[in-house]
Write an enzyme that holds these catalytic residues in place. Structure first.
Site, PDB file in Angstrom:
ATOM      1  N   CYS A  20       2.489  62.584  45.719  1.00  0.00           N
ATOM      2  CA  CYS A  20       3.072  63.879  45.372  1.00  0.00           C
ATOM      3  C   CYS A  20       3.419  64.667  46.639  1.00  0.00           C
ATOM      4  O   CYS A  20       2.550  64.908  47.488  1.00  0.00           O
ATOM      5  CB  CYS A  20       2.036  64.635  44.547  1.00  0.00           C
ATOM      6  SG  CYS A  20       2.544  66.260  44.024  1.00  0.00           S
ATOM      7  N   GLU A  22      12.183  64.092  33.585  1.00  0.00           N
ATOM      8  CA  GLU A  22      11.137  63.816  32.589  1.00  0.00           C
ATOM      9  C   GLU A  22      11.708  63.762  31.177  1.00  0.00           C
ATOM     10  O   GLU A  22      11.167  63.094  30.307  1.00  0.00           O
ATOM     11  CB  GLU A  22      10.025  64.860  32.691  1.00  0.00           C
ATOM     12  CG  GLU A  22       9.378  64.816  34.070  1.00  0.00           C
ATOM     13  CD  GLU A  22       7.877  64.928  34.072  1.00  0.00           C
ATOM     14  OE1 GLU A  22       7.312  65.376  33.076  1.00  0.00           O
ATOM     15  OE2 GLU A  22       7.283  64.546  35.101  1.00  0.00           O
ATOM     16  N   TYR A  33       2.424  70.478  39.555  1.00  0.00           N
ATOM     17  CA  TYR A  33       1.748  71.147  40.669  1.00  0.00           C
ATOM     18  C   TYR A  33       2.729  72.074  41.404  1.00  0.00           C
ATOM     19  O   TYR A  33       2.318  72.975  42.124  1.00  0.00           O
ATOM     20  CB  TYR A  33       1.240  70.136  41.704  1.00  0.00           C
ATOM     21  CG  TYR A  33       0.040  69.299  41.330  1.00  0.00           C
ATOM     22  CD1 TYR A  33      -0.508  69.294  40.054  1.00  0.00           C
ATOM     23  CD2 TYR A  33      -0.556  68.489  42.296  1.00  0.00           C
ATOM     24  CE1 TYR A  33      -1.618  68.490  39.755  1.00  0.00           C
ATOM     25  CE2 TYR A  33      -1.657  67.706  42.011  1.00  0.00           C
ATOM     26  CZ  TYR A  33      -2.185  67.698  40.737  1.00  0.00           C
ATOM     27  OH  TYR A  33      -3.274  66.910  40.458  1.00  0.00           O
ATOM     28  N   HIS A  44      10.234  62.840  41.918  1.00  0.00           N
ATOM     29  CA  HIS A  44      11.211  62.549  40.852  1.00  0.00           C
ATOM     30  C   HIS A  44      12.637  62.332  41.368  1.00  0.00           C
ATOM     31  O   HIS A  44      13.471  61.797  40.653  1.00  0.00           O
ATOM     32  CB  HIS A  44      11.258  63.709  39.854  1.00  0.00           C
ATOM     33  CG  HIS A  44      10.024  63.849  39.019  1.00  0.00           C
ATOM     34  ND1 HIS A  44       8.786  64.077  39.562  1.00  0.00           N
ATOM     35  CD2 HIS A  44       9.856  63.804  37.675  1.00  0.00           C
ATOM     36  CE1 HIS A  44       7.897  64.170  38.579  1.00  0.00           C
ATOM     37  NE2 HIS A  44       8.523  64.003  37.428  1.00  0.00           N
ATOM     38  N   ASP A  66      -0.642  61.148  41.965  1.00  0.00           N
ATOM     39  CA  ASP A  66       0.459  62.111  41.852  1.00  0.00           C
ATOM     40  C   ASP A  66       0.064  63.130  40.788  1.00  0.00           C
ATOM     41  O   ASP A  66      -0.844  62.896  39.991  1.00  0.00           O
ATOM     42  CB  ASP A  66       1.748  61.376  41.432  1.00  0.00           C
ATOM     43  CG  ASP A  66       2.913  62.346  41.277  1.00  0.00           C
ATOM     44  OD1 ASP A  66       3.091  63.213  42.147  1.00  0.00           O
ATOM     45  OD2 ASP A  66       3.633  62.260  40.264  1.00  0.00           O
ATOM     46  N   SER A  67       0.808  64.238  40.753  1.00  0.00           N
ATOM     47  CA  SER A  67       0.580  65.230  39.708  1.00  0.00           C
ATOM     48  C   SER A  67       0.901  64.641  38.326  1.00  0.00           C
ATOM     49  O   SER A  67       0.465  65.178  37.320  1.00  0.00           O
ATOM     50  CB  SER A  67       1.460  66.449  39.960  1.00  0.00           C
ATOM     51  OG  SER A  67       2.810  66.048  40.078  1.00  0.00           O
ATOM     52  N   CYS A 119      10.614  65.127  46.761  1.00  0.00           N
ATOM     53  CA  CYS A 119       9.872  65.237  45.499  1.00  0.00           C
ATOM     54  C   CYS A 119       9.883  63.860  44.846  1.00  0.00           C
ATOM     55  O   CYS A 119      10.894  63.143  44.916  1.00  0.00           O
ATOM     56  CB  CYS A 119      10.538  66.269  44.584  1.00  0.00           C
ATOM     57  SG  CYS A 119       9.796  66.362  42.948  1.00  0.00           S
TER      58      CYS A 119
HETATM   59  N1  DGL Z   1       5.045  65.268  42.042  1.00  0.00           N
HETATM   60  C1  DGL Z   1       5.613  66.547  42.403  1.00  0.00           C
HETATM   61  C2  DGL Z   1       6.179  66.468  43.832  1.00  0.00           C
HETATM   62  O1  DGL Z   1       6.476  65.428  44.350  1.00  0.00           O
HETATM   63  C3  DGL Z   1       6.685  66.966  41.416  1.00  0.00           C
HETATM   64  C4  DGL Z   1       6.151  67.363  40.050  1.00  0.00           C
HETATM   65  C5  DGL Z   1       5.227  68.562  40.104  1.00  0.00           C
HETATM   66  O2  DGL Z   1       5.704  69.707  40.278  1.00  0.00           O
HETATM   67  O3  DGL Z   1       4.020  68.368  39.979  1.00  0.00           O
HETATM   68  O4  DGL Z   1       6.308  67.490  44.459  1.00  0.00           O
END
Ligand code: DGL
Length: 276
Positions: A74, A153, A43, A194, A11-12, A192
């Site tokens: 991600c 976060e 990302y 999160h 993941d990012s 997403c």
């Molecule tokens: N992990 C990213 C997603 O699921 C969210 C956080 C980011 O912007 O990197 O899109």
């Protein structure tokens, strides 16, 4: 391919822990390597080219560590880099968008599906394309919710502020739908990593806006697809309880601290790696 080899999940940053958690519930006997690219997160506001470059370097790290398959936890990287990674690497690579799109297409009765995610995910149109594969007549309404990631976060997902922000975005989504059609939203994809942490806030906001909406979680949908694929290819590990190695590209302490919001057992023994 060795069925006892680990599964790579990247993941990012830390958000992909929600996907890892969902996968581990379905496949507890696997070993995992989780890579969070915490030095380069987010990302979600970057260009496609940059996202592909970052995702390729993450996948390379996992392939070099001998993983038997990769899950791109991600959404943003799944939207932009899945095809590029499949062309580059010779192991099964799973994104989160197709599985959850199939789930939403199966669940909707009204043929009106909402998707919330980062700017890069929504602007890619990847969800609309994937949903139309399974439900060609469905109307898909996407909305970028860039404030959700920092709220989670910051550990503020249960705060009043989070409730207000979630309510405001979802009201905008419903207003967009009502301005265009008479359709009733009945299915919403949490597009997403999160957003599952905000699931209760999202459900509360939709209820207060008078909507009965089913929420679709990427991790749960992807876990089922991974399970089927490992069974079919006889690549499932044969052990009771597997382990997780955690890798991050920035401060390891951060993953353990914030990871508490994402998993029942916070990540331990997190290792730092450099990715160029
Ligand atoms: N992990 C990213 C997603 O699921 C969210 C956080 C980011 O912007 O990197 O899109």
């Amino acid at each position: 391919m060795n069925s006892e080899a680990p599964i790579g999940v990247f993941d990012s940053g830390i958000g992909g822990l929600t996907v890892l958690e969902a996968i581990r519930q379905v496949l507890p006997g696997e070993n995992y390597i989780y890579l969070g690219d915490t030095a380069r997160v987010p990302y979600g506001n970057r260009t496609s080219q940059t996202i592909i470059r970052y995702a390729t370097s993450c996948a390379r790290q996992l392939v070099d560590r001998g993983v038997k398959a990769i899950v791109i936890a991600c959404n943003t990287a799944s939207a932009h880099a899945l095809e590029a990674l499949r062309k580059t690497f010779d192991i099964p690579i799973f994104g989160v968008i197709t599985p959850v799109s199939e789930m939403a297409a199966r669940l909707t009765q009204t043929q009106c599906i909402g998707v919330i995610g980062t700017r890069a995910t929504i602007s890619s149109g990847a969800y609309t394309t994937a949903i139309h594969t399974y439900a060609p007549d469905a109307k898909v309404y996407g909305l970028a919710c860039p404030l959700f990631v920092p709220l989670v976060e910051e550990g503020w997902s249960n705060s009043q502020v989070a409730g207000m922000v979630v309510h405001e975005y979802l009201k905008n989504l419903l207003d967009n739908i009502h301005s265009e059609s008479d359709l009733t939203l009945d299915t919403l994809i949490l597009g997403c990593t999160h957003y599952p942490v905000l699931k209760s806030r999202i459900a509360e906001a939709l209820a207060s806006l008078g909507q009965h909406v089913q929420l679709c979680d990427c991790g749960q949908a992807t876990a089922q697809v991974l399970l089927q694929s490992l069974n079919q290819s006889q690549l499932r590990a044969n052990r009771g309880l597997g382990s997780v190695n955690y890798l991050v590209t920035d401060d390891p302490a951060q993953l353990s601290a914030i990871g508490r919001s994402f998993m029942r057992e916070p990540p331990k023994n997190v290792e730092h790696i450099d990715i160029v």
